[in-house]
Design a protein around this motif. Structure first.
Motif, PDB file in Angstrom:
ATOM      1  N   ALA A  31      49.229  60.859   9.820  1.00 16.40           N
ATOM      2  CA  ALA A  31      49.926  60.863  11.117  1.00 16.40           C
ATOM      3  C   ALA A  31      48.994  60.952  12.319  1.00 16.40           C
ATOM      4  N   ALA A  32      47.735  61.346  12.095  1.00 16.28           N
ATOM      5  CA  ALA A  32      46.838  61.487  13.251  1.00 16.28           C
ATOM      6  C   ALA A  32      46.023  60.216  13.501  1.00 16.28           C
ATOM      7  N   GLY A  33      46.265  59.183  12.723  1.00 18.82           N
ATOM      8  CA  GLY A  33      45.468  57.964  12.826  1.00 18.82           C
ATOM      9  C   GLY A  33      45.961  57.011  13.902  1.00 18.82           C
ATOM     10  N   ILE A  35      47.551  54.199  13.649  1.00 20.27           N
ATOM     11  CA  ILE A  35      48.959  53.840  13.462  1.00 20.27           C
ATOM     12  C   ILE A  35      49.820  55.097  13.497  1.00 20.27           C
ATOM     13  N   GLY A  36      49.356  56.126  12.786  1.00 20.11           N
ATOM     14  CA  GLY A  36      50.166  57.327  12.599  1.00 20.11           C
ATOM     15  C   GLY A  36      50.670  57.925  13.900  1.00 20.11           C
ATOM     16  N   GLN A  37      49.815  57.966  14.932  1.00 23.22           N
ATOM     17  CA  GLN A  37      50.234  58.621  16.187  1.00 23.22           C
ATOM     18  C   GLN A  37      51.343  57.851  16.911  1.00 23.22           C
ATOM     19  N   ALA A 100      48.096  56.272   5.834  1.00 25.12           N
ATOM     20  CA  ALA A 100      46.791  56.922   5.604  1.00 25.12           C
ATOM     21  C   ALA A 100      45.819  55.931   4.976  1.00 25.12           C
ATOM     22  N   GLY A 101      44.576  55.987   5.419  1.00 22.38           N
ATOM     23  CA  GLY A 101      43.562  55.111   4.811  1.00 22.38           C
ATOM     24  C   GLY A 101      42.730  54.432   5.861  1.00 22.38           C
ATOM     25  N   VAL A 102      41.620  53.823   5.427  1.00 24.19           N
ATOM     26  CA  VAL A 102      40.724  53.199   6.417  1.00 24.19           C
ATOM     27  C   VAL A 102      41.230  51.806   6.801  1.00 24.19           C
ATOM     28  N   ASP A 112      38.919  44.252   0.814  1.00 22.30           N
ATOM     29  CA  ASP A 112      37.689  45.050   0.924  1.00 22.30           C
ATOM     30  C   ASP A 112      37.985  46.538   1.114  1.00 22.30           C
ATOM     31  N   LEU A 113      39.219  46.858   1.482  1.00 20.23           N
ATOM     32  CA  LEU A 113      39.588  48.270   1.694  1.00 20.23           C
ATOM     33  C   LEU A 113      39.988  48.951   0.391  1.00 20.23           C
ATOM     34  N   PHE A 114      40.110  48.153  -0.662  1.00 18.32           N
ATOM     35  CA  PHE A 114      40.688  48.663  -1.916  1.00 18.32           C
ATOM     36  C   PHE A 114      39.983  49.930  -2.400  1.00 18.32           C
ATOM     37  N   THR A 116      38.346  52.324  -1.111  1.00 17.54           N
ATOM     38  CA  THR A 116      38.630  53.581  -0.423  1.00 17.54           C
ATOM     39  C   THR A 116      40.118  53.929  -0.479  1.00 17.54           C
ATOM     40  N   ASN A 117      40.952  52.960  -0.168  1.00 19.52           N
ATOM     41  CA  ASN A 117      42.367  53.288   0.016  1.00 19.52           C
ATOM     42  C   ASN A 117      43.143  53.469  -1.289  1.00 19.52           C
ATOM     43  N   ALA A 118      42.664  52.856  -2.381  1.00 19.24           N
ATOM     44  CA  ALA A 118      43.403  52.974  -3.649  1.00 19.24           C
ATOM     45  C   ALA A 118      43.553  54.434  -4.061  1.00 19.24           C
ATOM     46  N   GLY A 199      53.263  38.010   0.195  1.00 18.28           N
ATOM     47  CA  GLY A 199      52.601  39.312   0.228  1.00 18.28           C
ATOM     48  C   GLY A 199      52.131  39.622   1.630  1.00 18.28           C
ATOM     49  N   HIS A 200      51.132  40.516   1.744  1.00 16.70           N
ATOM     50  CA  HIS A 200      50.650  40.887   3.079  1.00 16.70           C
ATOM     51  C   HIS A 200      49.136  40.786   3.174  1.00 16.70           C
ATOM     52  N   SER A 201      48.587  39.587   2.942  1.00 13.64           N
ATOM     53  CA  SER A 201      47.183  39.339   3.264  1.00 13.64           C
ATOM     54  C   SER A 201      46.929  37.850   3.185  1.00 13.64           C
ATOM     55  N   SER A 249      51.108  47.495  17.498  1.00 20.79           N
ATOM     56  CA  SER A 249      52.134  46.564  16.999  1.00 20.79           C
ATOM     57  C   SER A 249      52.595  47.001  15.606  1.00 20.79           C
ATOM     58  N   MET A 250      51.667  47.560  14.834  1.00 24.08           N
ATOM     59  CA  MET A 250      52.045  48.035  13.489  1.00 24.08           C
ATOM     60  C   MET A 250      52.982  49.234  13.579  1.00 24.08           C
ATOM     61  N   ALA A 251      52.701  50.113  14.541  1.00 21.36           N
ATOM     62  CA  ALA A 251      53.583  51.276  14.719  1.00 21.36           C
ATOM     63  C   ALA A 251      54.995  50.813  15.052  1.00 21.36           C
TER      64      ALA A 251
HETATM   65  P1  NAI Z   1      42.943  55.143  11.079  1.00 20.57           P
HETATM   66  O1  NAI Z   1      41.601  55.319  10.466  1.00 20.57           O
HETATM   67  O2  NAI Z   1      43.027  55.113  12.571  1.00 20.57           O
HETATM   68  O3  NAI Z   1      43.931  56.269  10.566  1.00 20.57           O
HETATM   69  C1  NAI Z   1      44.037  56.617   9.237  1.00 20.57           C
HETATM   70  C2  NAI Z   1      44.396  58.080   9.155  1.00 20.57           C
HETATM   71  O4  NAI Z   1      44.557  58.419   7.780  1.00 20.57           O
HETATM   72  C3  NAI Z   1      43.329  59.014   9.749  1.00 20.57           C
HETATM   73  O5  NAI Z   1      43.920  59.912  10.670  1.00 20.57           O
HETATM   74  C4  NAI Z   1      42.806  59.761   8.515  1.00 20.57           C
HETATM   75  O6  NAI Z   1      42.410  61.104   8.795  1.00 20.57           O
HETATM   76  C5  NAI Z   1      44.018  59.711   7.596  1.00 20.57           C
HETATM   77  N1  NAI Z   1      43.718  59.930   6.190  1.00 20.57           N
HETATM   78  C6  NAI Z   1      42.663  59.485   5.454  1.00 20.57           C
HETATM   79  N2  NAI Z   1      42.761  59.930   4.192  1.00 20.57           N
HETATM   80  C7  NAI Z   1      43.906  60.642   4.114  1.00 20.57           C
HETATM   81  C8  NAI Z   1      44.562  61.358   3.085  1.00 20.57           C
HETATM   82  N3  NAI Z   1      44.049  61.429   1.854  1.00 20.57           N
HETATM   83  N4  NAI Z   1      45.715  61.975   3.377  1.00 20.57           N
HETATM   84  C9  NAI Z   1      46.251  61.917   4.618  1.00 20.57           C
HETATM   85  N5  NAI Z   1      45.667  61.269   5.637  1.00 20.57           N
HETATM   86  C10 NAI Z   1      44.515  60.646   5.393  1.00 20.57           C
HETATM   87  O7  NAI Z   1      43.563  53.790  10.457  1.00 20.57           O
HETATM   88  P2  NAI Z   1      44.837  52.965  10.984  1.00 20.57           P
HETATM   89  O8  NAI Z   1      44.401  51.964  11.979  1.00 20.57           O
HETATM   90  O9  NAI Z   1      45.892  53.924  11.341  1.00 20.57           O
HETATM   91  O10 NAI Z   1      45.234  52.147   9.654  1.00 20.57           O
HETATM   92  C11 NAI Z   1      45.753  52.814   8.526  1.00 20.57           C
HETATM   93  C12 NAI Z   1      46.011  51.839   7.390  1.00 20.57           C
HETATM   94  O11 NAI Z   1      47.059  50.919   7.726  1.00 20.57           O
HETATM   95  C13 NAI Z   1      44.814  50.959   7.028  1.00 20.57           C
HETATM   96  O12 NAI Z   1      44.710  50.878   5.634  1.00 20.57           O
HETATM   97  C14 NAI Z   1      45.179  49.610   7.612  1.00 20.57           C
HETATM   98  O13 NAI Z   1      44.539  48.548   6.926  1.00 20.57           O
HETATM   99  C15 NAI Z   1      46.669  49.590   7.387  1.00 20.57           C
HETATM  100  N6  NAI Z   1      47.395  48.610   8.192  1.00 20.57           N
HETATM  101  C16 NAI Z   1      48.512  48.045   7.639  1.00 20.57           C
HETATM  102  C17 NAI Z   1      49.237  47.096   8.295  1.00 20.57           C
HETATM  103  C18 NAI Z   1      50.446  46.492   7.667  1.00 20.57           C
HETATM  104  O14 NAI Z   1      50.978  45.517   8.205  1.00 20.57           O
HETATM  105  N7  NAI Z   1      50.961  47.000   6.566  1.00 20.57           N
HETATM  106  C19 NAI Z   1      48.848  46.647   9.653  1.00 20.57           C
HETATM  107  C20 NAI Z   1      47.707  47.332  10.175  1.00 20.57           C
HETATM  108  C21 NAI Z   1      46.997  48.265   9.453  1.00 20.57           C
END
Ligand code: NAI
Length: 340
Positions: A31-33, A35-37, A100-102, A112-114, A116-118, A199-201, A249-251
């Motif tokens: 939620a602090a990221g 998108i999250g905010q 959540a995730g990079v 390429d995010l797999f 870390t985010n997986a 899908g989404h990529s 836009s994602m939010a």
């Molecule tokens: P960001 O880096 O700004 O925020 C990610 C947040 O997740 C950070 O606050 C971080 O502390 C937190 N986080 C990391 N590990 C965590 C964990 N284990 N538990 C809880 N929180 C954790 O990244 P942003 O820009 O918010 O993007 C987030 C994800 O959304 C990315 O993977 C991005 O690729 C994806 N995304 C998806 C879209 C879609 O259409 N589905 C569109 C745009 C982005």
């Protein structure tokens, strides 16, 4: 006076739509990221949300304190990853959003995010399966084509998988498609509906212009438009120049999807959103997840619409999509099998 009465009626209607019997707790993980905010902000403004639970590995309580001063009725609580933080955040949630995730940097694909985010998504899914197994899970973290199968494998391993309650959020592709087509055709995007399936990529994003208001678009105009819808995310990644990908836009897109689910949960019929779900459409080709138009209901997926009539050009796009999609899905499944 008339205006005042009108706004009072509006207020009454809103208060009714968020009455106690329809209380909905929504959790945001990450939620602090970026998108999250803004996503949490939009949810705080949604009268259908009665309780907002915000979790992040850092900064959740700060975002919650800030949002809690906004004068809408919902309560907002922030959670840190201490002893029971994540569990308390998730408990009793009706909807769990996972941004959540990079995010990507220039030159990166979502795949390429797999690495870390997986594991981030796997661990959050484990916690969600334990604390709120009946919640709708909305996966935003990329690569969505793989992270959704990761959640499903985790839920299966815990014996709580309900395919009707798991969604990959592809709403942004649809939002972009209606905006981009309106720019080409000089129309109001609010009236433009372009189905986007697959899908989404990259090439797994398949816009079906033949099913839009502008079926006759062809040649270079069509090719450029389809390419922009498939790779629109790259425009933002490039413009942000290393500072992340689409967040605002994602939010908006994530909040729209959550709102659609809440509307359907609260009894509205005919709520349809394209989303990446466990789908029968291509199972005979070994593809278990696919995005198409999905009617939502109180239990999540109510009805999965078929892709419908496509032209030769779109069939080629679909063929290319299915090849990549199958690999992306398998990668998620294999990850959980190898790293349970
Ligand atoms: P960001 O880096 O700004 O925020 C990610 C947040 O997740 C950070 O606050 C971080 O502390 C937190 N986080 C990391 N590990 C965590 C964990 N284990 N538990 C809880 N929180 C954790 O990244 P942003 O820009 O918010 O993007 C987030 C994800 O959304 C990315 O993977 C991005 O690729 C994806 N995304 C998806 C879209 C879609 O259409 N589905 C569109 C745009 C982005």
């Amino acid at each position: 006076m008339f205006a005042a009465r009108q706004s009072f009626n509006l207020f009454q209607k809103r208060a009714f739509s968020a009455s106690a019997s329809q209380a909905s707790k929504v959790a945001v993980l990450g939620a602090a990221g970026g998108i999250g905010q803004p996503l949490s902000l939009l949810l705080k403004l949604n009268p259908r949300v009665s309780e907002l639970a915000l979790y992040d590995i850092r900064g959740g309580p700060g975002v919650a304190a800030d949002l809690s001063h906004i004068n809408t009725n919902s309560t907002v609580t922030g959670y840190n990853p201490d002893a029971a933080g994540l569990r308390d955040c998730l408990k009793d949630s009706e909807i769990i959003l996972i941004p959540a995730g990079v995010p990507r940097k220039p030159g990166m694909t979502r795949d390429d995010l797999f690495n870390t985010n997986a594991s981030i998504v796997r661990d959050l899914a484990k916690a969600a399966a334990d604390a709120a197994p009946k919640a709708h899970v909305l996966v935003i973290a990329n690569p969505v084509n793989s992270t959704v199968p990761i959640v499903s494998e985790v839920y299966k391993s815990k014996g709580v998988y309900d395919p009707k309650r798991l969604f990959g959020v592809t709403t942004l592709d649809v939002v972009r498609a209606s905006r981009f087509i309106s720019q080409v055709q000089k129309t109001d995007p609010a009236g433009e509906k372009v189905p986007v399936v697959g899908g989404h990529s990259g090439v797994t994003i398949v816009p079906l212009l033949s099913q839009s208001n502008h079926a006759s678009i062809s040649g270079e105009t069509r090719d450029a438009l389809v390419n922009r819808i498939q790779f629109g995310g790259d425009e933002v990644v490039k413009a942000k120049d290393g500072a992340g990908s689409a967040t605002l836009s994602m939010a908006m897109a994530g909040a729209r999807f959550a709102e659609s689910l809440l509307r359907a949960a609260q009894g509205e019929k005919g709520v349809i959103e394209p989303t990446f779900v466990d789908s029968p459409l291509y199972k005979d080709q070994g593809i278990d997840f696919f995005a198409s138009r999905v009617e939502l209901g109180p239990n999540g997926v109510e009805q999965i619409h078929p892709v419908g009539q496509v032209n030769e050009y779109e069939q080629k796009l679909l063929d290319a999509c299915l090849v990549d999609l199958k690999k992306n899905i398998q990668k998620g499944v294999d990850f959980v099998k190898a790293n349970p």
